[in-house]
Design an enzyme around this catalytic site. Structure first.
Site, mmCIF file in Angstrom:
data_model
loop_
_atom_site.group_PDB
_atom_site.id
_atom_site.type_symbol
_atom_site.label_atom_id
_atom_site.label_comp_id
_atom_site.label_asym_id
_atom_site.label_seq_id
_atom_site.Cartn_x
_atom_site.Cartn_y
_atom_site.Cartn_z
ATOM 1 N N ASP A 41 67.307 -9.792 -16.837
ATOM 2 C CA ASP A 41 66.157 -9.805 -15.899
ATOM 3 C C ASP A 41 66.543 -9.584 -14.435
ATOM 4 O OD1 ASP A 41 65.022 -10.556 -18.296
ATOM 5 O OD2 ASP A 41 64.129 -12.411 -17.576
ATOM 6 N N CYS A 76 66.312 -17.945 -17.773
ATOM 7 C CA CYS A 76 66.428 -16.894 -18.783
ATOM 8 C C CYS A 76 67.882 -16.638 -19.205
ATOM 9 C CB CYS A 76 65.748 -15.619 -18.292
ATOM 10 S SG CYS A 76 63.954 -15.842 -18.194
ATOM 11 N N LYS A 122 60.877 -8.404 -23.200
ATOM 12 C CA LYS A 122 60.468 -9.710 -23.735
ATOM 13 C C LYS A 122 59.259 -10.219 -22.977
ATOM 14 C CE LYS A 122 63.873 -12.062 -20.816
ATOM 15 N NZ LYS A 122 63.045 -13.038 -20.119
#
Ligand SMILES: [Zn+2]
Length: 204
Positions: free
Chosen positions: A8, A151, A106
């Protein structure tokens, strides 16, 4: 095969974005420097529809960072971030893209958040990342990216459950809540996760 997973590294998580990770931008040059030490680089991308239930804006009378129960799971309500197709969802423009072999998206189901790059938070939907790595015969993975305590952390936990050995490259990651990150590092170390700096890759 030495494998690096970028979690990310997206504009909305950079300082100035709606969900800024402190110093998140500082990891970009580090990531570019270390990509060449790996045979395989893959990335994940938070990729939400506008009506995602992890957004405070999609709940009546709730504020960002409130906590609710969503389908039996504790859910923090975030500012709107990483909306599918928006520039905020793009990887940081300075991330060298040429060696990124695949991007796993995701958080696409509006009802369930997905911190990990492997599974949603209810562990029901796989992104396919585990199978992809296993088909390539990979047993050890290095992680970096944002946010180190969310994450990246949940991706590491899932990687262990999936049988991989995991390393966190600390200076190529930054936590959203730096004050609590030492506790998370202790927990990861107890689980056998190696925590290194990018310098240690260079020395090999
Ligand atoms: Zn998200």
């Amino acid at each position: 095969m030495k494998t690096l997973i970028l979690i990310d590294v997206q504009n909305d998580f950079m300082p100035g974005g709606p969900l800024p990770v402190p110093e998140g931008n500082l990891i970009v040059p580090v990531i570019n420097q270390i990509q060449g030490y790996f045979d395989l680089v893959v990335a994940t991308q938070d990729w939400h529809p506008k009506n995602h239930r992890s957004f405070a804006s999609n709940h009546f009378n709730k504020k960002t960072y409130d906590s609710i129960v969503l389908h039996g799971m504790q859910q923090t309500l975030w500012p709107d971030h990483c909306i599918q197709g928006s520039s905020g969802a793009d990887l940081h423009k300075d991330i060298e893209p040429n060696r990124i072999a695949a991007i796993f998206r995701k958080g696409m189901d509006p009802e369930i958040d997905s911190y990990s790059g492997f599974f949603d938070n209810n562990h029901q939907l796989s992104t396919g990342l585990s199978g992809y790595l296993k088909e390539k015969g990979i047993s050890e993975v290095h992680f970096c990216g944002l946010a180190a305590d969310i994450c990246v952390y949940y991706s590491i936990l899932d990687s262990i459950l999936e049988g991989f050995s995991a390393t966190l490259i600390e200076d190529a990651s930054r936590p959203l809540f730096p004050d609590k990150f030492d506790d998370i590092k202790c927990e990861l170390a107890k689980l056998g996760v190696r925590i290194i700096t990018s310098n240690e890759l260079r020395q090999k």
